[in-house]
Design a protein around this motif. Structure first.
Motif, short mmCIF file in Angstrom:
data_model
loop_
_atom_site.label_atom_id
_atom_site.label_comp_id
_atom_site.label_asym_id
_atom_site.label_seq_id
_atom_site.Cartn_x
_atom_site.Cartn_y
_atom_site.Cartn_z
N ILE A 31 -29.82 -11.44 -8.01
CA ILE A 31 -28.64 -12.31 -7.85
C ILE A 31 -27.43 -11.20 -8.00
O ILE A 31 -27.61 -10.63 -9.25
CB ILE A 31 -28.44 -13.49 -8.66
CG1 ILE A 31 -29.84 -14.48 -8.34
CG2 ILE A 31 -27.27 -14.37 -8.52
CD1 ILE A 31 -29.68 -15.50 -7.28
N ARG A 32 -26.49 -11.22 -7.28
CA ARG A 32 -25.30 -10.35 -7.83
C ARG A 32 -24.18 -11.35 -8.06
O ARG A 32 -23.70 -12.10 -7.37
CB ARG A 32 -24.68 -9.54 -6.66
CG ARG A 32 -24.20 -8.28 -6.93
CD ARG A 32 -23.74 -7.43 -5.79
NE ARG A 32 -22.58 -7.76 -5.22
CZ ARG A 32 -21.64 -7.13 -4.71
NH1 ARG A 32 -21.64 -5.68 -4.91
NH2 ARG A 32 -20.66 -7.67 -3.92
N ILE A 33 -23.62 -11.21 -9.58
CA ILE A 33 -22.48 -11.90 -10.01
C ILE A 33 -21.38 -10.96 -10.19
O ILE A 33 -21.34 -9.96 -10.79
CB ILE A 33 -22.93 -12.53 -11.46
CG1 ILE A 33 -24.09 -13.57 -11.17
CG2 ILE A 33 -21.61 -13.45 -11.66
CD1 ILE A 33 -24.77 -14.26 -12.38
N GLY A 34 -20.14 -11.41 -9.72
CA GLY A 34 -19.06 -10.85 -9.86
C GLY A 34 -18.18 -10.76 -11.11
O GLY A 34 -18.57 -11.93 -11.83
N ALA A 35 -17.61 -9.69 -11.60
CA ALA A 35 -17.09 -9.58 -13.02
C ALA A 35 -16.22 -10.97 -13.28
O ALA A 35 -16.11 -11.27 -14.36
CB ALA A 35 -16.44 -8.49 -13.16
N ARG A 36 -15.49 -11.34 -12.30
CA ARG A 36 -14.56 -12.35 -12.47
C ARG A 36 -15.16 -13.94 -12.48
O ARG A 36 -14.03 -14.73 -12.59
CB ARG A 36 -13.28 -12.13 -11.46
CG ARG A 36 -12.59 -10.84 -11.77
CD ARG A 36 -11.34 -11.06 -12.51
NE ARG A 36 -10.55 -12.22 -12.14
CZ ARG A 36 -9.72 -12.95 -13.06
NH1 ARG A 36 -10.04 -12.82 -14.32
NH2 ARG A 36 -9.15 -13.96 -12.36
N GLU A 51 -13.20 3.28 -16.09
CA GLU A 51 -14.22 2.40 -15.20
C GLU A 51 -13.84 0.83 -15.41
O GLU A 51 -13.53 0.48 -16.32
CB GLU A 51 -15.74 2.62 -15.34
CG GLU A 51 -16.01 4.15 -15.14
CD GLU A 51 -17.38 4.51 -15.21
OE1 GLU A 51 -17.91 4.89 -14.53
OE2 GLU A 51 -17.88 3.90 -16.39
N ILE A 52 -14.27 0.39 -14.17
CA ILE A 52 -13.99 -1.25 -14.37
C ILE A 52 -15.36 -1.78 -13.89
O ILE A 52 -16.13 -1.31 -12.85
CB ILE A 52 -12.97 -1.59 -13.36
CG1 ILE A 52 -11.62 -1.34 -13.66
CG2 ILE A 52 -13.07 -3.11 -13.24
CD1 ILE A 52 -10.60 -1.52 -12.68
N LEU A 53 -16.00 -2.47 -14.64
CA LEU A 53 -17.30 -3.33 -14.40
C LEU A 53 -16.78 -4.27 -13.22
O LEU A 53 -16.25 -5.12 -13.37
CB LEU A 53 -17.84 -4.07 -15.59
CG LEU A 53 -19.09 -4.71 -15.40
CD1 LEU A 53 -20.32 -4.05 -15.10
CD2 LEU A 53 -19.19 -5.87 -16.57
N THR A 54 -17.65 -4.32 -12.08
CA THR A 54 -17.42 -5.17 -10.92
C THR A 54 -18.24 -6.13 -10.66
O THR A 54 -17.96 -7.46 -10.26
CB THR A 54 -17.03 -4.26 -9.52
OG1 THR A 54 -18.36 -3.51 -9.42
CG2 THR A 54 -15.88 -3.34 -9.52
N HIS A 55 -19.43 -5.92 -10.77
CA HIS A 55 -20.62 -6.76 -10.46
C HIS A 55 -21.73 -6.65 -11.44
O HIS A 55 -22.04 -5.45 -12.10
CB HIS A 55 -21.23 -6.44 -9.22
CG HIS A 55 -20.11 -6.82 -8.37
ND1 HIS A 55 -19.40 -5.99 -7.50
CD2 HIS A 55 -19.71 -8.19 -7.47
CE1 HIS A 55 -18.42 -6.39 -6.95
NE2 HIS A 55 -18.74 -7.83 -6.53
N VAL A 56 -22.67 -7.47 -11.71
CA VAL A 56 -23.83 -7.30 -12.45
C VAL A 56 -24.85 -8.03 -11.32
O VAL A 56 -24.93 -9.09 -10.74
CB VAL A 56 -23.75 -8.27 -13.53
CG1 VAL A 56 -25.31 -8.32 -14.38
CG2 VAL A 56 -22.76 -7.74 -14.69
N SER A 57 -26.01 -7.10 -11.24
CA SER A 57 -27.20 -7.67 -10.49
C SER A 57 -28.25 -7.95 -11.44
O SER A 57 -28.68 -7.17 -12.21
CB SER A 57 -27.65 -6.43 -9.55
OG SER A 57 -26.76 -6.35 -8.45
N ILE A 58 -28.83 -9.17 -11.05
CA ILE A 58 -29.97 -9.57 -11.79
C ILE A 58 -31.32 -9.93 -11.38
O ILE A 58 -31.22 -10.65 -10.21
CB ILE A 58 -29.50 -10.92 -12.62
CG1 ILE A 58 -28.23 -10.59 -13.19
CG2 ILE A 58 -30.39 -11.22 -13.71
CD1 ILE A 58 -27.50 -11.97 -13.98
N PRO A 59 -32.31 -9.15 -11.69
CA PRO A 59 -33.53 -9.59 -10.85
C PRO A 59 -34.09 -11.16 -11.01
O PRO A 59 -33.94 -11.50 -12.09
CB PRO A 59 -34.63 -8.56 -11.35
CG PRO A 59 -34.14 -8.16 -12.83
CD PRO A 59 -32.49 -8.22 -12.41
N THR A 60 -34.66 -11.65 -10.05
CA THR A 60 -34.85 -13.19 -10.04
C THR A 60 -36.42 -13.20 -10.24
O THR A 60 -36.91 -14.27 -10.28
CB THR A 60 -34.77 -13.75 -8.96
OG1 THR A 60 -34.97 -13.09 -7.78
CG2 THR A 60 -32.96 -14.08 -8.74
#
Lengths: 283, 172
Positions: free
Chosen positions: A69-74, A164-173
């Motif tokens: 799942i990819r979650i946006g930083a905002r 740098e800016i953190l844009t997304h976090v990807s989390i394995p399901t």
């Protein structure tokens, strides 16, 4: 308790945001502001310019990408708390979101902001380390990904660079076995100890378990001794006890006005015990 | 938009259905904009660093601490403050419940509790006691001991309070 003076810009593209961030060594990113604003009010931070991300597009989605799942930083804590997708695929996030401060904070504070802030008592750092998440950052020289193991390196310190800016976090399901435990004096207070435990259940045992501790220690940390005990072993109450003892022996808790090192050590042991029992019942 | 510390930025937002515009420093909080520029002093500032909850307002219908939000972040947004609740001298259902249950003594924290409870009841008109306790846990009251506040919100829910729909409609 008024913030110090600073310059302000609200760019409408990520490229512009990066340019402003690179233009000044004391520039800071503003996302939800729920950690930054208190630091400003207490004059613990004095950025020269705030680069507000509120108008930067494509940072506010929660996307199902199959094995992750990819979650946006905002994305806000509130949105995580109420996401049907996360409740189904990554319920540890839904469960933990309700522990983050209070409703008024959760409606404004953001996932990426908290992650980049790297507060050792933060729920997201503790959980992202246990979930083996991958951070996606963009900087003047392009994109890069940073594994959670290489991201949280100290109290309020990540390996995200200043430009740098953190844009997304990807989390394995794939880590479908999970437990999140938090001990706090009062719901919504900073935790005295947090434990996150995850693993992939296979044939009655956990493959590649990860167990992390936050709040009780200066920096979110994996409890490697506990992970070793849980690896490929049938989960039992006896194993939970063994894990609790190992956690107490291996952790070096901080001591402050809210709890002594000894007290936090006992909390960590109790929370690890509960986490393993929960893994056992859920796996 | 971009401004230096010495410059002011023109910020416009809708508060309680009315449009407000002012030139503000980047560091001005939404709370100070509401109190100083919009001249709506019902929103109180207790700790000014996000702990006490007294300054809670509704920002696009969600509860938010106005001391932890910059005025420039609220550009173009819909704000509701405690002044939106009563209809002239007539208290709304939630305010009446606070009065009848003695949900306030000194009154300093009350605006924050009222706006937090308004958001709760708009989203969930029949909250459990646990929902209420969880929701108000983000606000500090040093007078009441909280029991009467929880009772007031329970009564408001039983009396069918759904926030102040008129103000909500007017703000949209």
């Amino acid at each position: 308790m008024k913030p110090p003076k600073f310059s302000y810009v609200a760019p409408t593209t990520l490229d512009d945001a990066l340019k402003h961030l690179a233009s000044d060594p004391d520039a800071k990113v503003l996302s939800g502001g729920q950690s930054l604003m208190p630091l400003l009010a207490m004059r613990l931070a004095a950025p020269s310019i705030l680069v507000d991300l509120q108008h930067v597009p494509n940072l506010s989605d929660i996307e199902d990408r199959g094995d992750h799942i990819r979650i946006g930083a905002r994305v806000t804590h509130r949105e995580i708390e109420r996401s049907a997708l996360l409740a189904d695929r990554l319920p540890i996030l839904s469960a933990a979101a309700s522990h983050i401060a209070h409703p008024q904070i959760r409606s404004r504070g953001t996932f990426g902001g908290s992650t980049a802030h790297a507060d050792p008592s933060g729920e997201w750092p503790t959980i992202l380390l246990a979930l083996s998440a991958t951070m996606q950052a963009v900087g003047p020289h392009g994109n890069r990904t940073i594994e959670a193991d290489d991201f949280f390196v100290g109290p309020f310190t990540s390996t995200l660079r200043d430009d740098e800016i953190l844009t997304h976090v990807s989390i394995p399901t794939t880590r479908t076995a999970w437990s999140f435990q938090e001990a706090a004096v009062k719901k919504g207070d900073y935790g005295l100890a947090l434990i996150a435990a995850t693993g992939t259940p296979r044939g009655g045992v956990l493959v590649d378990p990860r167990v992390t501790v936050g709040a009780a220690v200066g920096s979110v940390t994996r409890l490697v001794a506990v992970e070793r005990i849980l690896t490929d072993e049938p989960l039992t109450d006896e194993l939970a006890e063994e894990a609790a003892v190992a956690a107490a022996e291996s952790v070096k808790p901080i001591s402050d006005i809210h709890g002594s090192s000894d007290y936090r050590r006992k909390l960590v042991a109790s929370l690890v015990r509960r986490a393993v029992v929960e893994l056992k019942n859920g796996a | 938009m971009s401004i230096t510390p010495e410059e002011r930025l023109n910020v416009a937002m809708t508060i309680n259905g009315r449009r407000y515009r002012a030139g503000v420093e980047a560091r001005k909080t939404l709370a100070d904009f509401i109190r100083e520029d919009a001249q709506l002093p019902g929103t109180k500032l207790g700790c000014e660093h996000g702990v006490c909850g007294s300054c809670t307002v509704l920002l696009d219908d969600l509860p938010a601490r106005s001391c932890l939000t910059l005025a420039v972040q609220a550009e173009g947004r819909q704000i509701r403050t405690v002044e939106s609740l009563a209809d002239g001298q007539e208290l709304n259902t939630l305010q009446r419940a606070f009065r009848e249950q003695h949900g306030l003594q000194c009154g300093f924290c009350t605006a924050g509790f009222l706006m937090t409870a308004t958001a709760l009841l708009e989203e969930n008109p029949a909250p459990t006691r646990e929902d209420i306790v969880e929701t108000v846990s983000g606000s500090l009251c040093r007078c009441t001991g909280y029991e009467t506040i929880v009772a007031a919100i329970e009564q408001a829910a039983a009396d069918g309070a759904e926030g102040n729909d008129d103000a909500k409609d007017g703000a949209q």
